[in-house]
Design a protein around this motif. Structure first.
Motif, PDB file in Angstrom:
ATOM      1  N   MET A  19       8.644  15.343 -22.875  1.00 30.89           N
ATOM      2  CA  MET A  19       8.623  15.639 -21.440  1.00 30.89           C
ATOM      3  C   MET A  19       8.740  17.145 -21.185  1.00 30.89           C
ATOM      4  SD  MET A  19       7.985  12.748 -20.183  1.00 30.89           S
ATOM      5  CE  MET A  19       8.129  13.088 -18.449  1.00 30.89           C
ATOM      6  N   GLN A  20       9.537  17.817 -22.004  1.00 31.98           N
ATOM      7  CA  GLN A  20       9.678  19.270 -21.867  1.00 31.98           C
ATOM      8  C   GLN A  20       8.378  19.968 -22.252  1.00 31.98           C
ATOM      9  OE1 GLN A  20      12.212  21.028 -20.401  1.00 31.98           O
ATOM     10  NE2 GLN A  20      10.679  22.630 -20.558  1.00 31.98           N
ATOM     11  N   ALA A  21       7.696  19.464 -23.284  1.00 38.57           N
ATOM     12  CA  ALA A  21       6.412  20.048 -23.684  1.00 38.57           C
ATOM     13  C   ALA A  21       5.387  19.893 -22.560  1.00 38.57           C
ATOM     14  CB  ALA A  21       5.906  19.386 -24.969  1.00 38.57           C
ATOM     15  N   ILE A  22       5.388  18.738 -21.895  1.00 38.98           N
ATOM     16  CA  ILE A  22       4.484  18.526 -20.759  1.00 38.98           C
ATOM     17  C   ILE A  22       4.841  19.484 -19.626  1.00 38.98           C
ATOM     18  CG2 ILE A  22       3.800  16.875 -18.965  1.00 38.98           C
ATOM     19  CD1 ILE A  22       4.141  14.676 -21.156  1.00 38.98           C
ATOM     20  N   ALA A  23       6.127  19.660 -19.373  1.00 36.17           N
ATOM     21  CA  ALA A  23       6.561  20.604 -18.334  1.00 36.17           C
ATOM     22  C   ALA A  23       6.128  22.023 -18.685  1.00 36.17           C
ATOM     23  CB  ALA A  23       8.074  20.528 -18.149  1.00 36.17           C
ATOM     24  N   THR A  24       6.190  22.373 -19.957  1.00 38.71           N
ATOM     25  CA  THR A  24       5.764  23.705 -20.398  1.00 38.71           C
ATOM     26  C   THR A  24       4.268  23.883 -20.178  1.00 38.71           C
ATOM     27  OG1 THR A  24       7.543  23.823 -22.037  1.00 38.71           O
ATOM     28  CG2 THR A  24       5.647  25.274 -22.384  1.00 38.71           C
ATOM     29  N   ILE A  25       3.495  22.845 -20.470  1.00 38.58           N
ATOM     30  CA  ILE A  25       2.044  22.914 -20.233  1.00 38.58           C
ATOM     31  C   ILE A  25       1.774  23.157 -18.755  1.00 38.58           C
ATOM     32  CG2 ILE A  25      -0.098  21.571 -20.224  1.00 38.58           C
ATOM     33  CD1 ILE A  25       0.957  20.215 -22.818  1.00 38.58           C
ATOM     34  N   ARG A  26       2.455  22.412 -17.897  1.00 39.28           N
ATOM     35  CA  ARG A  26       2.268  22.599 -16.447  1.00 39.28           C
ATOM     36  C   ARG A  26       2.672  24.010 -16.018  1.00 39.28           C
ATOM     37  NH1 ARG A  26       2.246  18.340 -12.561  1.00 39.28           N
ATOM     38  NH2 ARG A  26       1.639  16.397 -13.533  1.00 39.28           N
ATOM     39  N   GLU A  27       3.748  24.506 -16.608  1.00 38.12           N
ATOM     40  CA  GLU A  27       4.242  25.846 -16.279  1.00 38.12           C
ATOM     41  C   GLU A  27       3.241  26.910 -16.710  1.00 38.12           C
ATOM     42  OE1 GLU A  27       7.579  28.504 -18.365  1.00 38.12           O
ATOM     43  OE2 GLU A  27       8.379  26.669 -17.451  1.00 38.12           O
ATOM     44  N   LYS A  28       2.592  26.705 -17.839  1.00 43.70           N
ATOM     45  CA  LYS A  28       1.638  27.686 -18.361  1.00 43.70           C
ATOM     46  C   LYS A  28       0.285  27.616 -17.645  1.00 43.70           C
ATOM     47  CE  LYS A  28       4.371  29.380 -21.421  1.00 43.70           C
ATOM     48  NZ  LYS A  28       4.890  30.733 -21.261  1.00 43.70           N
ATOM     49  N   LEU A  29       0.076  26.556 -16.870  1.00 46.14           N
ATOM     50  CA  LEU A  29      -1.178  26.383 -16.125  1.00 46.14           C
ATOM     51  C   LEU A  29      -0.882  26.231 -14.629  1.00 46.14           C
ATOM     52  CD1 LEU A  29      -2.833  23.780 -18.548  1.00 46.14           C
ATOM     53  CD2 LEU A  29      -3.205  26.261 -18.507  1.00 46.14           C
ATOM     54  N   PRO A  30      -0.267  27.250 -14.009  1.00 44.79           N
ATOM     55  CA  PRO A  30       0.150  27.107 -12.613  1.00 44.79           C
ATOM     56  C   PRO A  30      -1.017  27.045 -11.625  1.00 44.79           C
ATOM     57  CG  PRO A  30       0.414  29.371 -13.315  1.00 44.79           C
ATOM     58  CD  PRO A  30       0.032  28.575 -14.541  1.00 44.79           C
ATOM     59  N   PHE A  31      -2.207  27.349 -12.069  1.00 45.31           N
ATOM     60  CA  PHE A  31      -3.383  27.385 -11.209  1.00 45.31           C
ATOM     61  C   PHE A  31      -4.118  26.049 -11.139  1.00 45.31           C
ATOM     62  CE2 PHE A  31      -4.123  29.007 -15.469  1.00 45.31           C
ATOM     63  CZ  PHE A  31      -5.031  28.080 -15.948  1.00 45.31           C
ATOM     64  N   LEU A  32      -3.591  25.018 -11.800  1.00 46.85           N
ATOM     65  CA  LEU A  32      -4.279  23.722 -11.799  1.00 46.85           C
ATOM     66  C   LEU A  32      -4.451  23.215 -10.368  1.00 46.85           C
ATOM     67  CD1 LEU A  32      -2.638  21.930 -14.858  1.00 46.85           C
ATOM     68  CD2 LEU A  32      -4.852  23.082 -14.741  1.00 46.85           C
ATOM     69  N   VAL A  33      -5.566  22.551 -10.127  1.00 48.27           N
ATOM     70  CA  VAL A  33      -5.951  22.085  -8.796  1.00 48.27           C
ATOM     71  C   VAL A  33      -5.829  20.575  -8.741  1.00 48.27           C
ATOM     72  CG1 VAL A  33      -7.892  21.970  -7.185  1.00 48.27           C
ATOM     73  CG2 VAL A  33      -7.550  24.015  -8.570  1.00 48.27           C
ATOM     74  N   ASP A  34      -5.374  20.063  -7.613  1.00 43.77           N
ATOM     75  CA  ASP A  34      -5.266  18.625  -7.384  1.00 43.77           C
ATOM     76  C   ASP A  34      -6.334  18.226  -6.366  1.00 43.77           C
ATOM     77  OD1 ASP A  34      -4.395  15.996  -7.291  1.00 43.77           O
ATOM     78  OD2 ASP A  34      -2.657  16.435  -6.027  1.00 43.77           O
ATOM     79  N   LEU A  35      -7.378  17.536  -6.823  1.00 43.53           N
ATOM     80  CA  LEU A  35      -8.485  17.153  -5.951  1.00 43.53           C
ATOM     81  C   LEU A  35      -8.261  15.772  -5.350  1.00 43.53           C
ATOM     82  CD1 LEU A  35     -11.524  18.222  -8.165  1.00 43.53           C
ATOM     83  CD2 LEU A  35     -10.532  19.477  -6.247  1.00 43.53           C
ATOM     84  N   THR A  36      -8.766  15.606  -4.151  1.00 46.52           N
ATOM     85  CA  THR A  36      -8.771  14.280  -3.540  1.00 46.52           C
ATOM     86  C   THR A  36      -9.971  13.516  -4.098  1.00 46.52           C
ATOM     87  OG1 THR A  36     -10.215  14.903  -1.714  1.00 46.52           O
ATOM     88  CG2 THR A  36      -7.825  15.235  -1.396  1.00 46.52           C
ATOM     89  N   PRO A  37      -9.980  12.193  -3.963  1.00 48.96           N
ATOM     90  CA  PRO A  37     -11.163  11.428  -4.396  1.00 48.96           C
ATOM     91  C   PRO A  37     -12.439  11.912  -3.686  1.00 48.96           C
ATOM     92  CG  PRO A  37      -9.326   9.948  -4.067  1.00 48.96           C
ATOM     93  CD  PRO A  37      -8.884  11.302  -3.580  1.00 48.96           C
ATOM     94  N   GLU A  38     -12.311  12.271  -2.421  1.00 51.91           N
ATOM     95  CA  GLU A  38     -13.471  12.774  -1.678  1.00 51.91           C
ATOM     96  C   GLU A  38     -13.958  14.098  -2.272  1.00 51.91           C
ATOM     97  OE1 GLU A  38     -16.490  13.034   1.248  1.00 51.91           O
ATOM     98  OE2 GLU A  38     -15.341  11.368   0.444  1.00 51.91           O
TER      99      GLU A  38
END
Length: 157
Positions: A19-38
């Motif tokens: 879980m910490q490794a996943i959190a680190t990945i998210r932290e290192k990629l702060p620019f990730l985008v969350d798209l809607t289905p549309e």
């Protein structure tokens, strides 16, 4: 009982490390985008052929910037392609990992459910274990189905 394909456990410390490794990945990629289905449905998609097209277009634009309108941001196009190229191997690795985790969860759940069905079947068949009637009835509710046929409405007078 069916073949047992998985017999494993996950230590709390290992789960926390994952879980910490996943959190680190998210932290290192702060620019990730969350798209809607549309958004997903309406956006242009880039496959292998389009990838080559975009690379050629970037080269053409870089070598011949004079025909581009002033508002065209060539550096932004370059950054978009660079981040795509940088993230693509990450995407492939995460997709493979997700498939493995998903397949393992499906397998473990299937085996647990098959074992539960066996327990239920054995408990129902034994009939001589005192005090299990209520539990067997509760387990049996899992299999109660509601009638799919619509009952005819009785007119109210």
């Amino acid at each position: 009982m069916a073949e047992n394909r998985i017999s494993a456990s996950l230590a709390p410390a290992d789960k926390e490390a994952v879980m910490q490794a996943i959190a680190t990945i998210r932290e290192k990629l702060p620019f990730l985008v969350d798209l809607t289905p549309e958004d997903r449905r309406t956006m242009l998609k880039m496959g292998d052929k389009s990838r080559a097209f975009v690379s050629i277009a970037l080269q053409v634009a870089t070598q011949n910037p004079n025909f581009l309108p002033r508002y065209f941001d060539l550096e932004e196009m370059r950054r978009d392609l660079e981040i795509y190229e940088d993230l693509y191997p990450v995407l492939l690795s995460l997709t493979q990992l997700q498939e493995l985790v998903d397949d393992t969860c499906i397998t473990a759940a299937s085996e647990a459910y098959a074992a539960a069905l066996a327990v239920y079947s054995y408990a129902k068949a034994s009939g001589d274990v005192a005090g299990l009637d209520a539990v067997i009835d509760e387990m049996g509710r899992r299999f109660n189905r509601r009638s799919k046929k619509k009952q005819p409405e009785v007119p109210v007078s």
